[in-house]
Design an enzyme around this catalytic site. Structure first.
Site, PDB file in Angstrom:
ATOM      1  N   HIS A 183       0.840  -1.208   0.000  1.00 55.74           N
ATOM      2  CA  HIS A 183       0.000   0.000   0.000  1.00 55.74           C
ATOM      3  C   HIS A 183       0.873   1.256   0.000  1.00 55.74           C
ATOM      4  O   HIS A 183       0.706   2.150  -0.848  1.00 55.74           O
ATOM      5  CB  HIS A 183      -0.908  -0.024   1.232  1.00 55.74           C
ATOM      6  CG  HIS A 183      -1.800   1.166   1.376  1.00 55.74           C
ATOM      7  ND1 HIS A 183      -3.136   1.148   1.069  1.00 55.74           N
ATOM      8  CD2 HIS A 183      -1.535   2.442   1.796  1.00 55.74           C
ATOM      9  CE1 HIS A 183      -3.657   2.356   1.285  1.00 55.74           C
ATOM     10  NE2 HIS A 183      -2.707   3.147   1.745  1.00 55.74           N
ATOM     11  N   GLU A 184       1.809   1.321   0.943  1.00 58.25           N
ATOM     12  CA  GLU A 184       2.665   2.511   1.024  1.00 58.25           C
ATOM     13  C   GLU A 184       3.576   2.623  -0.199  1.00 58.25           C
ATOM     14  O   GLU A 184       3.890   3.723  -0.656  1.00 58.25           O
ATOM     15  CB  GLU A 184       3.483   2.490   2.314  1.00 58.25           C
ATOM     16  CG  GLU A 184       2.655   2.502   3.589  1.00 58.25           C
ATOM     17  CD  GLU A 184       1.608   3.604   3.646  1.00 58.25           C
ATOM     18  OE1 GLU A 184       1.808   4.675   3.007  1.00 58.25           O
ATOM     19  OE2 GLU A 184       0.578   3.410   4.313  1.00 58.25           O
TER      20      GLU A 184
ATOM     21  N   HIS B 127       1.758   4.513  -2.878  1.00 60.48           N
ATOM     22  CA  HIS B 127       1.883   5.969  -2.709  1.00 60.48           C
ATOM     23  C   HIS B 127       3.251   6.441  -3.211  1.00 60.48           C
ATOM     24  O   HIS B 127       3.371   7.464  -3.886  1.00 60.48           O
ATOM     25  CB  HIS B 127       1.756   6.342  -1.223  1.00 60.48           C
ATOM     26  CG  HIS B 127       0.367   6.346  -0.697  1.00 60.48           C
ATOM     27  ND1 HIS B 127      -0.663   7.023  -1.311  1.00 60.48           N
ATOM     28  CD2 HIS B 127      -0.166   5.764   0.417  1.00 60.48           C
ATOM     29  CE1 HIS B 127      -1.778   6.858  -0.604  1.00 60.48           C
ATOM     30  NE2 HIS B 127      -1.499   6.093   0.445  1.00 60.48           N
TER      31      HIS B 127
ATOM     32  N   HIS C 181       3.476   6.611  -6.955  1.00 60.34           N
ATOM     33  CA  HIS C 181       2.720   7.766  -7.443  1.00 60.34           C
ATOM     34  C   HIS C 181       3.582   9.035  -7.382  1.00 60.34           C
ATOM     35  O   HIS C 181       3.541   9.888  -8.269  1.00 60.34           O
ATOM     36  CB  HIS C 181       1.460   7.923  -6.588  1.00 60.34           C
ATOM     37  CG  HIS C 181       0.371   8.719  -7.225  1.00 60.34           C
ATOM     38  ND1 HIS C 181      -0.778   9.064  -6.570  1.00 60.34           N
ATOM     39  CD2 HIS C 181       0.244   9.252  -8.464  1.00 60.34           C
ATOM     40  CE1 HIS C 181      -1.561   9.759  -7.366  1.00 60.34           C
ATOM     41  NE2 HIS C 181      -0.962   9.901  -8.512  1.00 60.34           N
TER      42      HIS C 181
END
Length: 688
Positions: A480-481, A484, A487
């Site tokens: 998940h991290e 980020h 991105h």
């Protein structure tokens, strides 16, 4: 302290201040509390001078000129202050905290004044009227003008002064809230006996025993850090031990805890009242309306309708989940009643009985080094980028630093800080060190500033000389991290303000992170991530199939829990006066959406840092909102092939690399060819 040693003040006087360095990366290891005030004061002065220069009536209304002066100065300030803030979150000490809090009001005052500066606002409006703007600059100017309005640029007189005071006080309150949660977590411990620790995984026991020995005590030292708390709640057979831990955890930083100095009650009240006052000054009915202006959702009512619709769909599944737990507890565990501190324990037992495996069994195959190695391989295969270990100055010996390369070319850098410890904020997050930017002050061939990120988790340390073992949920958190981080790091946009995650609507910013979680459920991927801690053997297919069968285990309960948090947050900020009834409002929300409300003493809100100290105020719904987008994006990979290079390239080009040059909905439609549908989310969670 050695009487002959130099004082901190003397050290900073004779050694160059690392926060004033123009090096490409902060020298984290060299930064000391004594560096903070002089460096930030100097950088604030430089930024104020730059602001005066670009707002002079004679200064041209030209973005290139403005950026060369103001953006360069504020970027230097932002990088230094970001380094200080990061250390405050991951390597907190009393001296560092004192130095940080001493400078916080001046920094807040500067940025509040910058965002509401009428002369600068006028310059931006003049520049926005130019005909020769690139799409990137047109978008960043549109965002900037909107943000000037939200920052009080159109206020005047007493209203403007009051707005500035609200910003300064809100920053102080958010910081104090975060400190209270950290101190309440770090400051609580319990020493358990071997009898009480029966059932707890061996590595957790080994670390707890080592912690007790370090304190010169017998037995096992238990804390409220999640890598300790969660395994005890899941596996400890001693019900009273689980109850003691649960009570301490859910009353942290509240009036019911044993340290009243960390009570967040008055902070929450004041913060909520200030947010409503700020919204009224800007002409909104409530803070939620103001918060949604730069987001995808159009109104608080739309968000609440979305959440309630999802709750109605999930509730029958959640009720079924709860009934199964109660029935199993009675029949198999001789527990006629199910208390809040039993849920994780009974859930784990039910999962073991139904699917014939446990999280503890899976952990043996998920060592942190192997998981990282597998993750790096996936990024190479999917996006053609390589994460390569490299050297950099770090704040703790366990921090890893990597370079992100494509075809041998350096395109980004990332710090991995993955272990829980005292002085480190709970949770997991990605943060920016720098963004991609074509710096106007560097006219050489190396003018482009590459993006750098922090990727932070709170995993358990390895025990007995073995590497850290992760649960499958830990692996999902890491992915998940990483989403980020990608991105931020893989953007192709080179204008500050629309590069990477900058300017991306808050309720879309979770799309890439939640998208990456899906890889953790692919057999081909799990094979690459796994290697038994003792034998190195890959996770067996039979065990993976059991995990997959259990994927949506209690998905109904988990969905309602997230909706409870999101609806509470939205109502809290959409209903003026809510600061006087925080607990009763939360109870109303639980009565509406929950099938199993927690006990009356539960004070979850007192450590709800997302909305009181983390930027998610009237925005927690974004996790569910973005989940619709991410599930729909993933369904394209399901249709076209998980490792289909064309699908991966399209996702990279249309979503990851676009920054906020286009609106998030336009990015989604460019990738998917249509507007999002909720079907994929419901199907992925077994609620179709």
């Amino acid at each position: 302290m050695d009487a002959n040693a130099a004082s901190p003040a003397a050290v900073t006087a004779t050694v160059p201040n690392p926060l004033l360095s123009t090096a490409s990366l902060p020298d984290f290891a060299a930064i000391e509390p004594g560096h903070i005030q002089p460096a930030i004061s100097e950088l604030l002065n430089q930024a104020r001078q730059a602001l005066a220069e670009v707002t002079d009536p004679q200064a041209p209304a030209d973005y290139e000129s403005l950026s060369r002066v103001l953006n360069v100065a504020t970027e230097r300030l932002g990088t230094a202050w970001g380094a200080v803030g990061h250390l405050n979150a991951v390597a907190n000490t009393p001296a560092l905290r004192e130095a940080y809090n001493a400078v916080l009001p001046a920094v807040t005052e500067f940025y509040t004044g910058l965002g509401s500066n009428e002369a600068l606002y006028a310059k931006y409006k003049a520049i926005a009227g130019s005909a020769d703007l690139t799409p990137e600059r047109r978008q960043l100017l549109k965002h900037a003008i909107r943000d000037f309005v939200l920052s009080g640029a159109e206020l005047s007189g007493e209203a403007k002064e009051r707005f500035a005071k609200i910003q300064e006080r809100s920053a102080e309150l958010a910081q104090a809230f975060s400190e209270h949660v950290m101190d309440a977590t770090d400051g609580w411990s319990l020493f358990a006996t071997a009898q009480e620790m029966q059932g707890v995984p061996p590595d957790v026991q080994a670390n707890a025993r080592a912690a007790a020995e370090k304190d010169g005590r017998e037995g096992f030292k238990l804390t409220l850090h999640f890598p300790v708390y969660m395994p005890v709640m899941q596996y400890a057979e001693d019900r009273s031990l689980r109850e003691r831990l649960y009570r301490a955890y859910v009353t942290r930083a509240s009036e019911l805890a044993d340290k009243p100095e960390f009570d967040n009650s008055p902070l929450m009240q004041e913060l909520l009242a200030l947010r409503q006052e700020e919204a009224r000054l800007l002409g909104f009915n409530n803070f939620a309306e103001a918060s949604l202006v730069p987001k995808m959702a159009s109104s608080p009512a739309q968000v609440m309708d979305f959440l309630r619709d999802l709750a109605a769909r999930a509730k029958p599944y959640a009720q079924r989940d709860l009934d199964e737990l109660k029935d199993f507890a009675k029949a198999a565990l001789q527990m006629p009643t199910l208390q809040a501190w039993d849920l994780a324990y009974v859930s784990e037992k039910l999962k073991e009985a139904r699917y014939a495996f446990s999280d503890q069994e899976v952990r043996q195959y998920l060592t942190l080094p192997r998981v990282l190695e597998g993750l790096f391989r996936i990024l190479d295969r999917l996006f053609g980028v390589q994460l390569v270990p490299a050297k950099a100055s770090v704040w703790h010996e366990s921090v890893q630093f990597c370079e992100l390369r494509r075809d041998g070319q350096l395109i980004g850098q990332v710090y991995l800080d993955l272990f829980a410890r005292n002085g480190k904020r709970p949770g997991a997050w990605m943060d920016e060190v720098r963004s991609r930017w074509n710096r106007p002050d560097l006219q050489s061939a190396g003018a482009e500033q590459i993006p750098v990120a922090h990727l932070v988790c709170n995993f358990p340390q390895g025990a007995d000389g073995k590497p850290a073992l992760l649960t499958h949920d830990d692996v999902i958190t890491l992915f998940h991290e990483c989403g980020h981080g990608l991105h931020h790091l893989l953007t192709q946009v080179k204008e500050l303000g629309v590069s990477g995650i900058s300017g991306v609507e808050w309720d879309a910013v979770e799309l890439p992170s939640q998208f990456m979680e899906n890889f953790c459920w692919e057999w081909e991927v799990v094979q690459q991530l796994s290697g038994h801690v003792d034998t190195g053997a890959s996770l067996p297919r039979e065990l993976f199939d059991k995990m997959l069968a259990a994927k949506n285990f209690q998905a109904g309960l988990q969905t309602l829990r997230q909706i409870e948090f999101a609806l509470f947050d939205m109502r809290l900020h959409a209903e003026p006066g809510s600061e006087n009834r925080i607990q009763s409002l939360l109870e109303e929300v639980r009565a509406e959406v929950s099938v199993n409300p927690p006990p009356e003493f539960n004070r979850f809100q007192h450590s709800f840092s997302h909305i009181f100290a983390g930027g998610y105020a009237a925005g927690y719904y974004s996790y569910k909102w973005a989940e619709v987008l991410s599930a729909d994006c993933w369904s394209a990979f399901e249709e076209e092939g998980v490792f289909n290079p064309e699908t991966g390239r399209r996702y990279l080009d249309e979503i990851l690399s676009m920054g906020s040059v286009r609106d998030a909905m336009d990015n989604f439609k460019a990738f998917r060819g249509r507007e999002p549908k909720i079907d994929a989310l419901l199907r992925h969670q077994g609620m179709a």
